[in-house]
Write a protein that holds these residues in place. Structure first.
Motif, PDB file in Angstrom:
ATOM      1  N   ASN A 232      -2.971   1.060   3.159  1.00 32.10           N
ATOM      2  CA  ASN A 232      -1.862   1.251   4.093  1.00 32.10           C
ATOM      3  C   ASN A 232      -2.326   1.981   5.355  1.00 32.10           C
ATOM      4  O   ASN A 232      -2.131   1.504   6.476  1.00 32.10           O
ATOM      5  CB  ASN A 232      -0.749   2.027   3.348  1.00 32.10           C
ATOM      6  CG  ASN A 232       0.386   2.425   4.261  1.00 32.10           C
ATOM      7  OD1 ASN A 232       0.625   1.787   5.284  1.00 32.10           O
ATOM      8  ND2 ASN A 232       1.083   3.484   3.917  1.00 32.10           N
ATOM      9  N   ALA A 233      -2.994   3.103   5.179  1.00 30.09           N
ATOM     10  CA  ALA A 233      -3.391   3.905   6.338  1.00 30.09           C
ATOM     11  C   ALA A 233      -4.537   3.232   7.119  1.00 30.09           C
ATOM     12  O   ALA A 233      -4.422   2.996   8.328  1.00 30.09           O
ATOM     13  CB  ALA A 233      -3.805   5.303   5.878  1.00 30.09           C
ATOM     14  N   GLY A 234      -5.640   2.928   6.430  1.00 30.10           N
ATOM     15  CA  GLY A 234      -6.856   2.450   7.101  1.00 30.10           C
ATOM     16  C   GLY A 234      -6.701   1.102   7.774  1.00 30.10           C
ATOM     17  O   GLY A 234      -7.063   0.936   8.946  1.00 30.10           O
TER      18      GLY A 234
ATOM     19  N   GLN B 104     -13.821   3.012   5.935  1.00 33.50           N
ATOM     20  CA  GLN B 104     -13.853   2.998   4.465  1.00 33.50           C
ATOM     21  C   GLN B 104     -12.418   3.088   3.946  1.00 33.50           C
ATOM     22  O   GLN B 104     -11.728   4.073   4.207  1.00 33.50           O
ATOM     23  CB  GLN B 104     -14.649   4.189   3.918  1.00 33.50           C
ATOM     24  CG  GLN B 104     -14.791   4.130   2.408  1.00 33.50           C
ATOM     25  CD  GLN B 104     -15.083   5.482   1.778  1.00 33.50           C
ATOM     26  OE1 GLN B 104     -14.546   6.505   2.200  1.00 33.50           O
ATOM     27  NE2 GLN B 104     -15.927   5.487   0.767  1.00 33.50           N
TER      28      GLN B 104
ATOM     29  N   ALA C   9      -9.341   0.019   2.800  1.00 35.09           N
ATOM     30  CA  ALA C   9      -8.526  -0.990   3.483  1.00 35.09           C
ATOM     31  C   ALA C   9      -7.108  -0.966   2.928  1.00 35.09           C
ATOM     32  O   ALA C   9      -6.596  -1.974   2.446  1.00 35.09           O
ATOM     33  CB  ALA C   9      -9.163  -2.365   3.311  1.00 35.09           C
TER      34      ALA C   9
ATOM     35  N   ALA D 282     -11.002   6.394   5.035  1.00 39.41           N
ATOM     36  CA  ALA D 282      -9.550   6.255   4.806  1.00 39.41           C
ATOM     37  C   ALA D 282      -9.289   5.884   3.347  1.00 39.41           C
ATOM     38  O   ALA D 282      -8.403   5.085   3.046  1.00 39.41           O
ATOM     39  CB  ALA D 282      -8.976   5.192   5.742  1.00 39.41           C
ATOM     40  N   ALA D 283     -10.109   6.469   2.439  1.00 43.40           N
ATOM     41  CA  ALA D 283      -9.912   6.130   1.020  1.00 43.40           C
ATOM     42  C   ALA D 283      -9.543   7.377   0.220  1.00 43.40           C
ATOM     43  O   ALA D 283      -8.370   7.692   0.068  1.00 43.40           O
ATOM     44  CB  ALA D 283     -11.166   5.459   0.468  1.00 43.40           C
TER      45      ALA D 283
ATOM     46  N   ASP E 130       2.114   8.407  -1.521  1.00 42.98           N
ATOM     47  CA  ASP E 130       0.698   8.662  -1.247  1.00 42.98           C
ATOM     48  C   ASP E 130      -0.060   7.497  -1.892  1.00 42.98           C
ATOM     49  O   ASP E 130       0.514   6.401  -2.050  1.00 42.98           O
ATOM     50  CB  ASP E 130       0.281  10.030  -1.818  1.00 42.98           C
ATOM     51  CG  ASP E 130      -1.143  10.416  -1.426  1.00 42.98           C
ATOM     52  OD1 ASP E 130      -1.433  10.483  -0.227  1.00 42.98           O
ATOM     53  OD2 ASP E 130      -1.987  10.634  -2.318  1.00 42.98           O
TER      54      ASP E 130
ATOM     55  N   LYS F 218      -5.628  -8.930   1.584  1.00 42.86           N
ATOM     56  CA  LYS F 218      -5.169  -7.766   0.805  1.00 42.86           C
ATOM     57  C   LYS F 218      -3.721  -7.971   0.336  1.00 42.86           C
ATOM     58  O   LYS F 218      -3.359  -7.557  -0.757  1.00 42.86           O
ATOM     59  CB  LYS F 218      -5.265  -6.477   1.638  1.00 42.86           C
ATOM     60  CG  LYS F 218      -6.672  -6.062   2.008  1.00 42.86           C
ATOM     61  CD  LYS F 218      -7.562  -5.757   0.819  1.00 42.86           C
ATOM     62  CE  LYS F 218      -7.307  -4.427   0.172  1.00 42.86           C
ATOM     63  NZ  LYS F 218      -8.279  -4.131  -0.911  1.00 42.86           N
TER      64      LYS F 218
ATOM     65  N   SER G 258     -14.731  -1.400   4.030  1.00 44.66           N
ATOM     66  CA  SER G 258     -14.855  -1.469   2.563  1.00 44.66           C
ATOM     67  C   SER G 258     -13.526  -1.174   1.885  1.00 44.66           C
ATOM     68  O   SER G 258     -12.626  -0.576   2.473  1.00 44.66           O
ATOM     69  CB  SER G 258     -15.895  -0.462   2.068  1.00 44.66           C
ATOM     70  OG  SER G 258     -15.430   0.852   2.271  1.00 44.66           O
TER      71      SER G 258
ATOM     72  N   THR H 137       1.293   6.828   9.818  1.00 46.57           N
ATOM     73  CA  THR H 137       0.008   7.530   9.660  1.00 46.57           C
ATOM     74  C   THR H 137      -1.033   6.893  10.576  1.00 46.57           C
ATOM     75  O   THR H 137      -1.789   7.582  11.271  1.00 46.57           O
ATOM     76  CB  THR H 137      -0.449   7.467   8.188  1.00 46.57           C
ATOM     77  OG1 THR H 137       0.572   8.063   7.397  1.00 46.57           O
ATOM     78  CG2 THR H 137      -1.758   8.189   7.966  1.00 46.57           C
TER      79      THR H 137
HETATM   80  P1  NAD Z   1      -3.843   2.942  -0.330  1.00 51.53           P
HETATM   81  O1  NAD Z   1      -3.755   3.018  -1.803  1.00 51.53           O
HETATM   82  O2  NAD Z   1      -2.903   2.055   0.416  1.00 51.53           O
HETATM   83  O3  NAD Z   1      -5.322   2.507   0.119  1.00 51.53           O
HETATM   84  C1  NAD Z   1      -6.491   3.115  -0.344  1.00 51.53           C
HETATM   85  C2  NAD Z   1      -7.634   2.164   0.001  1.00 51.53           C
HETATM   86  O4  NAD Z   1      -8.850   2.815  -0.326  1.00 51.53           O
HETATM   87  C3  NAD Z   1      -7.601   0.863  -0.789  1.00 51.53           C
HETATM   88  O5  NAD Z   1      -8.006  -0.205   0.055  1.00 51.53           O
HETATM   89  C4  NAD Z   1      -8.693   1.076  -1.858  1.00 51.53           C
HETATM   90  O6  NAD Z   1      -9.259  -0.141  -2.295  1.00 51.53           O
HETATM   91  C5  NAD Z   1      -9.671   1.904  -1.056  1.00 51.53           C
HETATM   92  N1  NAD Z   1     -10.618   2.662  -1.857  1.00 51.53           N
HETATM   93  C6  NAD Z   1     -10.419   3.399  -2.968  1.00 51.53           C
HETATM   94  N2  NAD Z   1     -11.581   3.907  -3.403  1.00 51.53           N
HETATM   95  C7  NAD Z   1     -12.536   3.485  -2.546  1.00 51.53           C
HETATM   96  C8  NAD Z   1     -13.940   3.674  -2.449  1.00 51.53           C
HETATM   97  N3  NAD Z   1     -14.584   4.412  -3.334  1.00 51.53           N
HETATM   98  N4  NAD Z   1     -14.597   3.080  -1.421  1.00 51.53           N
HETATM   99  C9  NAD Z   1     -13.950   2.333  -0.512  1.00 51.53           C
HETATM  100  N5  NAD Z   1     -12.625   2.121  -0.550  1.00 51.53           N
HETATM  101  C10 NAD Z   1     -11.938   2.680  -1.553  1.00 51.53           C
HETATM  102  O7  NAD Z   1      -3.755   4.449   0.170  1.00 51.53           O
HETATM  103  P2  NAD Z   1      -3.379   4.974   1.616  1.00 51.53           P
HETATM  104  O8  NAD Z   1      -1.946   5.285   1.638  1.00 51.53           O
HETATM  105  O9  NAD Z   1      -3.971   4.068   2.642  1.00 51.53           O
HETATM  106  O10 NAD Z   1      -4.159   6.375   1.601  1.00 51.53           O
HETATM  107  C11 NAD Z   1      -5.553   6.457   1.845  1.00 51.53           C
HETATM  108  C12 NAD Z   1      -5.916   7.885   2.171  1.00 51.53           C
HETATM  109  O11 NAD Z   1      -5.137   8.319   3.283  1.00 51.53           O
HETATM  110  C13 NAD Z   1      -5.638   8.914   1.058  1.00 51.53           C
HETATM  111  O12 NAD Z   1      -6.584   9.946   1.114  1.00 51.53           O
HETATM  112  C14 NAD Z   1      -4.271   9.450   1.421  1.00 51.53           C
HETATM  113  O13 NAD Z   1      -4.039  10.746   0.866  1.00 51.53           O
HETATM  114  C15 NAD Z   1      -4.416   9.491   2.924  1.00 51.53           C
HETATM  115  N6  NAD Z   1      -3.127   9.516   3.606  1.00 51.53           N
HETATM  116  C16 NAD Z   1      -2.293   8.454   3.576  1.00 51.53           C
HETATM  117  C17 NAD Z   1      -1.059   8.547   4.231  1.00 51.53           C
HETATM  118  C18 NAD Z   1      -0.103   7.376   4.273  1.00 51.53           C
HETATM  119  O14 NAD Z   1       0.949   7.499   4.910  1.00 51.53           O
HETATM  120  N7  NAD Z   1      -0.426   6.275   3.666  1.00 51.53           N
HETATM  121  C19 NAD Z   1      -0.704   9.720   4.892  1.00 51.53           C
HETATM  122  C20 NAD Z   1      -1.607  10.778   4.925  1.00 51.53           C
HETATM  123  C21 NAD Z   1      -2.820  10.670   4.266  1.00 51.53           C
END
Ligand code: NAD
Length: 421
Positions: free
Chosen positions: A227-229, A223, A225, A299-300, A152, A268, A247, A196
Motif C-alpha cells: 500500500n505505502a511503497g 523495497q 510493493a 517500504a517493507a 497497518d 499485485k 522488491s 502515507t
Molecule cells: P503492505 O502489507 O501493504 O505491504 C508490505 C510490502 O512489503 C508487501 O509488498 C510485501 O510483499 C513487502 N515485503 C515484506 N517483507 C519483505 C521483504 N523482506 N523484502 C521485500 N519486500 C517485503 O504494508 P504497508 O501498509 O505498505 O506498510 C509497509 C511499511 O510501511 C510498514 O513498515 C508499515 O508500518 C509502514 N507504514 C505504512 C503506513 C500505511 O498507511 N500503509 C503508514 C505508516 C507506515
C-alpha cells in the motif's frame, strides 16, 4: 518472507534512537527522569483470542496492544497482522507513534496493536472472527477519546469496518471515531488510501527543495510493493522519477531503463509477485537495498539495513517509508558515509495525519472533499519538514535526531504542563 531479521530488538532500537536525541537535547540530558518516563510504554495488554476455525476447531491467537504515551491526546496507532509480531516489536511501534504524532504536531499519542498470525492462511470468515474477537478482548481499553487504532501491515479498511462494528455493538452506540482507516461507507476519510504515499512525496519534495534538487530525473530503489511503497512509486513516476529496482517479500526485479509501476500494480492486485513482471531481471529481495540509485525507499518491514549490508548502500538519500527499517548501528554508519536519511517518524506520517482528519470528521459528523484533505496535508508537511530541517541545522545533527528533538520537546512540554514530569 525471505527472512525475519526485523523481529530482532525493535524496542531496543527505538530506545537507542530516543537516547541519542535525549543526549543532544539539554532539557532531557539534564533531567534523566524525562528519559525514564518516555523510554517505556505506559501499558501493554497481552491477550489470547479464541477463534472458531472453518474446520470446527478452536485456535488461540496471541495479540498485544501497547499504549506508549498519551500526554498530548489519545493513544493512536495501527494494527498489524503478521506471523512475526511480538511484544518487543509492538512496544517499539507504539513508541515511534508517540514521536510521529508529536513531530507532525497533532493532538494524539502513541499506541500499536499486533496479532501473531499469517492472515494469508486464514479464510475471510476466520479473519473476521479473529478481528472481532480481538476487539471483544480489549474494547474496555480503547475508544474515540482513549485509544484509536488504524490499519497497518496486512490490515485494511474492511477489517477496520468489522472492528468498528464490533466496538459499536459492545458499547451500544454507533462509534465511527473508534477506528480510522475505515471504508468511505463507514465514514472513513477521502484521501486516506494514498495518504502515507502522498505525504512521503511531499516530504521528499520539501527536503530535496532545501537541497536545491527535485524529484524529476531521480532514480529510485524501492523495497516493498504494498500500500505505502507502490502508491508512492506511482506518484513519483508521475513527477518524473524512474523506479529501477523493486522488491516484495517473494523477490526483486531490476530494469535500468524503467519498471512500469502501473503494470506492477495490476500484478499485485491479482495477488501476483513483482517477480511476475516480464520486462526485468529477477533477483533476491534484499539486494534491492544495495543498488545504484539516487533515492532508496525501504517500504517493507523493520531492520532491513543493518551492520551487515549498510556499507553496500549506494543511494545518496534514503526515505524510510517503513517503520524502523534501519538499525541504530547502521544509522551511525550512514551518518559517517554522509548519506542522509529522512526518518520514518517524519516520512511515513501521512497515514496518521489523515487518520486524525478522519477522527475530526467523525467527531463533527461532517465530511470533507479530497481536495480539502490534500490541502490540509500539504500545509502540515511544510511545517513539519521545515522544523525538522531547521533543528538539524541548529543541533548539527541528522534529520532523525532532529525529528526526535522536535517531538520530544512537544511531549515533554505537555507532560510538564500536566504535572507528569
Ligand atoms: P503492505 O502489507 O501493504 O505491504 C508490505 C510490502 O512489503 C508487501 O509488498 C510485501 O510483499 C513487502 N515485503 C515484506 N517483507 C519483505 C521483504 N523482506 N523484502 C521485500 N519486500 C517485503 O504494508 P504497508 O501498509 O505498505 O506498510 C509497509 C511499511 O510501511 C510498514 O513498515 C508499515 O508500518 C509502514 N507504514 C505504512 C503506513 C500505511 O498507511 N500503509 C503508514 C505508516 C507506515
Amino acid at each position: 518472507m525471505q527472512d525475519s531479521t526485523h523481529i530482532q530488538d525493535a524496542f531496543e532500537n527505538a530506545q537507542k534512537q530516543i537516547r541519542k536525541a535525549c543526549d543532544l537535547y539539554d532539557s532531557c540530558r539534564l533531567d534523566q527522569n524525562k528519559y525514564e518516563v518516555i523510554s517505556q510504554p505506559k501499558r501493554i495488554i497481552e491477550v489470547n483470542i479464541p477463534v472458531r476455525m472453518d474446520d470446527g476447531n478452536i485456535k488461540m491467537f496471541n495479540g498485544f496492544r501497547s499504549q506508549h504515551n498519551d500526554a498530548r491526546g489519545p493513544f493512536k496507532g495501527g494494527i498489524r497482522f503478521h506471523q512475526d509480531v511480538n511484544r518487543s516489536e509492538v512496544k517499539a511501534l507504539s513508541m515511534w507513534m508517540s514521536f510521529k504524532c508529536a513531530v507532525i504536531d497533532i493532538p494524539l499519542g502513541g499506541g500499536k496493536w499486533g496479532i501473531t498470525v499469517n492472515p494469508k492462511e486464514l479464510s475471510e470468515g476466520e479473519l473476521e472472527r479473529l478481528s472481532r474477537g480481538y476487539v471483544r478482548a480489549i474494547y474496555k481499553y480503547i475508544g474515540p477519546e482513549t485509544d484509536v487504532p488504524a490499519p497497518d501491515v496486512n490490515t485494511n479498511p474492511k477489517i477496520m469496518a468489522w472492528m468498528m462494528d464490533e466496538y459499536s455493538m459492545l458499547v451500544g452506540k454507533y462509534s465511527p471515531g473508534s477506528f480510522t482507516g475505515k471504508p468511505l461507507t463507514s465514514w472513513g476519510s477521502k484521501g486516506r488510501g494514498a495518504a502515507t504515499a502522498q505525504w512521503g512525496v511531499y516530504v521528499l519534495q520539501k527536503i530535496l527543495e532545501l537541497r536545491g534538487e527535485e524529484i524529476k530525473g531521480k532514480t529510485i530503489c524501492l523495497q516493498g510493493a504494498g500500500n505505502a511503497g507502490l502508491t508512492m512509486a506511482g506518484l513519483m513516476v508521475d513527477l518524473g522519477a524512474t523506479v529501477v529496482w523493486l522488491s516484495d517479500s517473494r523477490g526483486g526485479i531490476y530494469n535500468k531503463e524503467w519498471i512500469d509501476i502501473a503494470k506492477i500494480s495490476e500484478i499485485k492486485k491479482n495477488r501476483g509477485a513483482v517477480g511476475d513482471y516480464k520486462d526485468a531481471q529477477t533477483l533476491w529481495g534484499k539486494e534491492v537495498l544495495e543498488q545504484e540509485c539516487d533515492i532508496l525507499i525501504p517500504a517493507a518491514l523493520e531492520n532491513q539495513i543493518t551492520q551487515d549490508n549498510v556499507k553496500n548502500i549506494k543511494a545518496n538519500l534514503i526515505l524510510e517509508l517503513a517503520n524502523g527499517p534501519i538499525t541504530p548501528e547502521a544509522d551511525k554508519v550512514l551518518e559517517e558515509m554522509k548519506i542522509d536519511v529522512i526518518p520514518d517518524i517524519l516520512a511515513n506520517a501521512g497515514g496518521v495525519m489523515v487518520s486524525y482528519f478522519e477522527q475530526v470528521q467523525n467527531n463533527l459528523n461532517f465530511y470533507w472533499e479530497e481536495e480539502e484533505v490534500d490541502a490540509k496535508l500539504h500545509k502540515k508537511i511544510t511545517a513539519a519538514a521545515c522544523s525538522v530541517a531547521e533543528t538539524a541545522t541548529e543541533y548539527k545533527t541528522t534529520y532523525r535526531a532532529a525529528a526526535y528533538i522536535v517531538a520530544m520537546k512537544r511531549i515533554f512540554d505537555a507532560m510538564s504542563d500536566r504535572g507528569e514530569v
